[in-house]
Design an enzyme around this catalytic site. Structure first.
Site, PDB file in Angstrom:
ATOM      1  N   LYS A 193     -89.883  35.695 -16.229  1.00  0.00           N
ATOM      2  CA  LYS A 193     -89.094  34.749 -17.268  1.00  0.00           C
ATOM      3  C   LYS A 193     -89.301  33.487 -16.931  1.00  0.00           C
ATOM      4  CE  LYS A 193     -84.573  34.225 -19.210  1.00  0.00           C
ATOM      5  NZ  LYS A 193     -83.178  34.718 -19.362  1.00  0.00           N
ATOM      6  N   LYS A 245     -91.726  37.012 -20.614  1.00  0.00           N
ATOM      7  CA  LYS A 245     -91.051  36.099 -21.705  1.00  0.00           C
ATOM      8  C   LYS A 245     -91.287  34.597 -21.366  1.00  0.00           C
ATOM      9  CE  LYS A 245     -86.226  35.394 -22.632  1.00  0.00           C
ATOM     10  NZ  LYS A 245     -84.734  35.606 -22.184  1.00  0.00           N
TER      11      LYS A 245
HETATM   12  C1  PBG Z   1     -80.167  35.449 -20.928  1.00  0.00           C
HETATM   13  C2  PBG Z   1     -81.390  35.800 -21.997  1.00  0.00           C
HETATM   14  C3  PBG Z   1     -81.935  34.679 -22.603  1.00  0.00           C
HETATM   15  C4  PBG Z   1     -82.736  35.282 -23.543  1.00  0.00           C
HETATM   16  C5  PBG Z   1     -82.745  36.321 -23.337  1.00  0.00           C
HETATM   17  N1  PBG Z   1     -81.837  36.897 -22.368  1.00  0.00           N
HETATM   18  C6  PBG Z   1     -81.495  33.266 -22.473  1.00  0.00           C
HETATM   19  C7  PBG Z   1     -81.914  32.091 -21.351  1.00  0.00           C
HETATM   20  O1  PBG Z   1     -82.405  32.513 -20.669  1.00  0.00           O
HETATM   21  O2  PBG Z   1     -81.471  31.036 -21.406  1.00  0.00           O
HETATM   22  C8  PBG Z   1     -83.501  34.366 -24.693  1.00  0.00           C
HETATM   23  C9  PBG Z   1     -84.172  35.105 -25.511  1.00  0.00           C
HETATM   24  C10 PBG Z   1     -84.491  34.156 -26.773  1.00  0.00           C
HETATM   25  O3  PBG Z   1     -84.692  32.831 -26.564  1.00  0.00           O
HETATM   26  O4  PBG Z   1     -84.871  34.890 -27.654  1.00  0.00           O
HETATM   27  N2  PBG Z   1     -79.308  36.408 -21.074  1.00  0.00           N
HETATM   28 ZN    ZN Z   2     -78.960  34.377 -17.972  1.00  0.00          ZN
END
Ligand code: PBG
Ligand code: ZN
Length: 329
Positions: free
Chosen positions: A195, A252
């Site tokens: 991520k 992601k």
């Molecule tokens: C954290 C989480 C995020 C997303 C999914 N799970 C946000 C982040 O890391 O700030 C992002 C998903 C998206 O942008 O569609 N719980």
């Molecule tokens: Zn988070």
């Protein structure tokens, strides 16, 4: 052989021919629909930052899921958006919490739907941080303990898969141990193994009302999420998570990271999921509504590119719209 004996255009000449030789195929089977849950009843309110997406109370969430199931969608990922937050986000661990209540209701009505719950604290902490935030840093090992507690409460509610999204070191192993210790041997772990600290999450952070000070701030999560310039590190992260027991790994965001989707899916033998994140979705929707681009064509093209890159699973706000497109063909 080469031109004129070889004419690649032969295989592109008709729609039947193109269909026959298509190399990768997108299907609703691989789509996961993200859903946002808020307190109350009879709530279905549009999310400004995600055109076409809604905040649902549990009762209307079930109505939405009925539509998704009828369209052939087989899996959802749940995000809670509580009114009341606390410093460590422990409201996320309540047996009667938003997501826990939703899981029980969904499983009661749709036992075959694969229900995934995002597992993090940023939707539940007053400061918007992904865990225990002390002296300006995210305390890794204390957050790990809390993640185990949240995982067990989701297990009790009947979740199929938990998806830890905080990039906390050791999160997969810690959660596996907690789940197994509590008897939830069959609850799977879909790890947000790769991520990136990305600005593509902006609209999501609006949708879950993480601290406004954090909302658009990529830097705020750079201490745990990955540097967008790195790719070897992605392999290290997935290998580490699989050793700790991850059943599925997520890359992601998706679109600007298709090189990573490709290398991860080739490097590992567990399923690879691509997360088609909020910014990717909202820009296409807004571009479409302003007449700049054909948003439906861009939806199909971008989801297809993830599939082509090697994604086995695609988490996307387009899930419902794509399924509707398939049905109308
Ligand atoms: C954290 C989480 C995020 C997303 C999914 N799970 C946000 C982040 O890391 O700030 C992002 C998903 C998206 O942008 O569609 N719980
Ligand atoms: Zn988070």
């Amino acid at each position: 052989m080469s031109f004129p004996e070889v004419r690649p255009r032969r295989l592109r000449a008709t729609s039947g021919m193109r269909r026959l030789v298509q190399e990768s195929r997108l299907s609703v089977d691989c789509l996961v629909a993200p859903l946002f849950i808020v307190p109350g009843t009879a709530v279905k309110s549009p999310i400004d930052s995600l055109p076409g997406q809604f905040h649902f109370s549990v009762d209307l969430l079930l109505v939405e899921i009925r539509e998704l199931v009828d369209l052939g969608i087989g899996s959802v990922i749940l995000f809670g958006v509580p009114d009341l937050k606390d410093e460590e986000g422990m409201v996320a661990c309540k047996d009667d919490g938003l997501v826990q209540t939703a899981i029980r209701a969904i499983k009661g009505e749709f036992p075959d739907l694969v229900v995934i719950a995002d597992l993090c604290f940023c939707e539940y902490t007053t400061n918007g941080q992904c865990g225990v935030f002390l002296d300006g840093v995210l305390d890794n090992d204390r957050t790990l303990e809390n993640l185990g507690i949240q995982a067990i409460s989701l297990g009790k509610a009947g979740v199929d898969i938990v998806a830890p999204s905080g990039m906390i070191d050791g999160m997969v192993g810690g959660i596996r141990q907690s789940l197994d210790g509590a008897g939830f041997l069959s609850v799977g772990i879909m790890s947000y193994a790769v991520k990136y600290a990305s600005a593509w999450y902006g609209p999501f952070r609006e949708a879950v009302r993480s601290d406004p000070a954090l909302s658009a701030d990529v830097g705020a999560r750079s201490g745990h999420q990955m540097n967008v310039c790195n790719s070897k590190e992605a392999i290290r992260e997935v290998v580490e998570d699989i050793e700790q027991g991850a059943d599925i790994v997520i890359v992601k965001p998706a679109l600007a990271f298709l090189d990573i989707v490709s290398s991860v899916s080739q490097a590992v033998s567990v399923p690879t999921a691509a997360y088609n994140v909020s910014g990717e979705y909202s820009l296409i929707k807004l571009g479409g509504s302003s007449g700049l681009v054909d948003s439906q064509a861009l939806m199909v093209e971008s989801l297809s590119s993830m599939k082509r890159a090697g994604a086995d699973i695609i988490i996307s706000y387009f899930a419902k719209e794509y399924a509707q497109t398939c049905l109308s063909k």
